[in-house]
Design an enzyme around this catalytic site. Structure first.
Site, mmCIF file in Angstrom:
data_model
loop_
_atom_site.group_PDB
_atom_site.id
_atom_site.type_symbol
_atom_site.label_atom_id
_atom_site.label_comp_id
_atom_site.label_asym_id
_atom_site.label_seq_id
_atom_site.Cartn_x
_atom_site.Cartn_y
_atom_site.Cartn_z
ATOM 1 C CG ASN B 406 -1.972 1.059 1.170
ATOM 2 O OD1 ASN B 406 -1.874 1.998 0.381
ATOM 3 N ND2 ASN B 406 -2.987 0.955 2.003
ATOM 4 C CG ASP B 407 1.745 2.992 3.691
ATOM 5 O OD1 ASP B 407 0.665 3.516 3.348
ATOM 6 O OD2 ASP B 407 1.947 2.526 4.816
ATOM 7 C CB VAL B 408 5.947 0.498 -1.083
ATOM 8 C CG1 VAL B 408 6.553 0.286 0.276
ATOM 9 C CG2 VAL B 408 5.133 -0.704 -1.514
ATOM 10 C CB VAL B 409 2.111 1.341 -4.839
ATOM 11 C CG1 VAL B 409 3.039 0.198 -5.161
ATOM 12 C CG2 VAL B 409 0.948 0.853 -3.991
ATOM 13 C CB ALA B 447 1.728 5.296 6.530
#
Lengths: 102, 480
Positions: B406-409, B447
């Site tokens: 999620n957060d990494v994209v 996050a």
């Protein structure tokens, strides 16, 4: 203050080791690819298990009738061994999977 | 003679640690490096057991206890390390790290008791002769350093372990940072008081410091969010290294010193590298502002329409694509879906689709965690692309399959300066022609922030457990 300087004087070898090891530690893993971060952390984790040597010494020096020291030392040896053995085995298991496939 | 052999053992130990660590940072030599370090460690341990002599030349005794402890520790350690699931690796590392910290703290405690016993007849330190005060002070500094660092590392690692396996929830109260800082100052003041004044109540103060350090370790890790646990574990790892080095000073033992400081330095650098991968400062991680700002400002600020895609549609889209990029994340790890993922990859490859994996440096719960998981499932090493390579390939990619990442994209890291993850390098999946996102629900990631990627026209959501979805996809594609 004087005692501190005296101590530095007596232990200069050790202090040199500390200073050099700090730089060496940084240099040696400076170029690690991110794929190896987890195994590297785990391997380093196993290496600080060297604290087990302190536990063995403390255990081996304890008086045989000092049960509290024996019990605490015994616990320290177990925990230290867990750190060393567990750490190396886990790291090996992770790295086993990186082996090259035909 | 025996002593110089012991010196040689320690020298070999120290050198293997350095060489081992060096080899661990290269994929081709990593496994051998680990074994070399383990071999050096065995030599150093065996040497200590059989050859060590104290100042007055006496060998060690209590062998039954020593071997008992070694055997119990080795058996439990091996079983735990062999049984642990690959997905639970991070918490296992944290657990072992905590054991090392506890070991260092115990050594300090025993040595302190021993020293007090030697010097004063009572429990106080006041009866000590002036001439030996300097020695005692130096001893206390080392002892206290080992105690404080070791117990902070132990308590912190246990909390990190509990958090990673979901037993402990994030916990923070108002003004916690001030309490933490106050606690740390109190510990240091007590330590300085103990060393400087050698008070009669020395023993009580020593144990108060122990208690406060444990408390500090707990409070230090408690408010830090799950996404930051890898950084915390790496930091605690280097703490334990320093604690081990304190033991080196205590016993004038070079191998403990070398190993400890080496790990302390390398662990600190690794911590910084991890922070850098998330574009955050260590200070920012430690005072835990991530969780705080994220929950305050990030959550639920933007909504919108997203579209879902069915398994069969997704199967068709993927079967007729030329190039597919899989972005694995924590969802894949939780669902234990790495084998299912490899099955899908093989099937697609057999249909002539080019399948690659895009690995974000902090995907999963630890840097490199995804690589380890996929390697476990036999995914070949050259199919794993690092972030820069992957980002170069996204524009020519037909379908990106995001599996529980999620957060990494999250594009907010690039274009929303108010976002807590702003500035973190991400996988730019939105450059591909289509993005299929597998998640269990629309809940935000670690996050705690909304991801605008999900609401883009080229994105479609495929809800469900990663493993089940992948198996269904594989079955569906087989029928095409």
């Amino acid at each position: 203050m004087e005692g501190f300087l005296l101590w530095i004087d007596q232990h200069q070898q050790m202090i040199y080791i500390v200073a050099l090891m700090i730089f060496l530690g940084i240099e040696v893993i400076g170029r690690v690819p991110s794929v190896l971060h987890t195994p590297l952390m785990s391997g380093a984790n196993a290496i600080h298990g060297v604290v087990i040597i302190g536990a063995i010494i403390v255990m081996g020096k304890a008086d045989s009738d000092n049960y509290l020291a024996l019990a605490l030392g015994f616990l320290a040896v177990i925990l230290g061994t867990l750190n060393v053995v567990g750490g190396f085995v886990v790291t090996d298991r992770m790295l086993e999977m990186f082996k090259k496939k035909k | 003679m025996a002593l110089s052999i012991l010196t040689l053992c320690y020298l070999i130990g120290s050198i293997t640690f350095i060489v081992g660590l060096k080899m661990l940072s290269n994929p081709a030599t990593a496994r051998r490096g680990n074994l070399i370090a383990a071999g050096g460690m065995s030599i150093a341990i065996a040497g200590t057991i059989f050859l060590y002599k104290d100042e007055s030349g006496n060998p060690l005794h209590n062998y039954a206890w020593i071997f008992g402890g070694l055997i119990i520790g080795a058996v439990i350690g091996t079983i735990a390390a062999k049984k642990v699931k690959m997905t639970a690796m991070p918490e296992m590392v944290s657990m072992f790290n905590g054991m090392g910290g506890a070991c260092a703290a115990l050594i300090s405690m025993i040595e302190f008791r021993h020293e007090v016993h030697n010097f004063g007849s009572g429990s106080g330190l006041e009866a000590i002769q002036t001439s030996s005060q300097n020695d005692l002070r130096v001893f206390l500094v080392i002892c206290l350093a080992g105690l404080i660092i070791g117990s902070v590392s132990f308590a912190g690692s246990m909390i990190a372990w509990g958090k990673l396996n979901g037993k402990i929830k994030d916990f923070a109260f108002k003004g916690q940072h001030f309490v933490n800082i106050g606690l740390l100052i109190l510990i240091l003041v007590l330590a300085v008081f103990l060393v400087g004044w050698l008070p009669a109540s020395g023993v009580t103060i020593f144990y108060s410091i122990l208690g406060l350090s444990l408390l500090y370790g707990i409070l230090f890790v408690m408010p830090i969010g799950g996404a930051d646990m890898p950084v915390v574990i790496s930091l605690l790892n280097s703490f334990t290294g320093v604690a081990a080095a304190c033991g080196g000073f205590l016993y004038d033992n070079k191998v403990m010193l070398t190993g400890g400081i080496l790990v302390g330095a390398a662990g600190t650098l690794l911590t910084i590298l991890m922070c850098r991968a998330m574009n955050r400062s260590l200070k920012n991680v430690l005072i835990g502002s991530f969780g705080a700002t994220a929950t305050a400002s990030g959550a639920k600020q933007q909504g919108g329409a997203y579209k879902e895609i069915s398994i069969s549609d997704a199967a068709v889209v993927m079967n007729y694509a030329h190039k597919i990029m899989i972005v694995p994340g924590y969802g894949l790890a939780v669902a234990q879906a790495q084998h299912a993922c490899h099955e899908l990859e093989k099937l697609l490859e057999s249909r002539g689709v080019d399948v690659k994996y895009a690995i974000h440096p902090v995907a999963g719960r630890m840097p490199g965690h995804m690589n380890v998981l996929l390697a476990e499932a036999d995914v070949s090493y050259d199919k794993l692309l690092e972030m820069e390579q992957a980002n170069a390939e996204f524009p020519t990619t037909d379908v990106v399959l995001v599996l529980g990442a999620n957060d990494v994209v999250n594009p907010a890291a690039k274009n929303d300066p108010s976002s807590p993850i702003y500035g973190m390098p991400i996988l730019e999946v939105e450059l591909a022609k289509a993005v299929i996102i597998n998640k269990r629900s629309m809940k935000p990631g670690y996050a705690g922030i909304e991801n605008s990627l999900f609401f883009q026209p080229k994105s479609s959501m495929l809800f469900g457990d990663a493993k089940k979805v992948l198996q269904d996809l594989t079955a569906e594609i087989k029928n095409l």
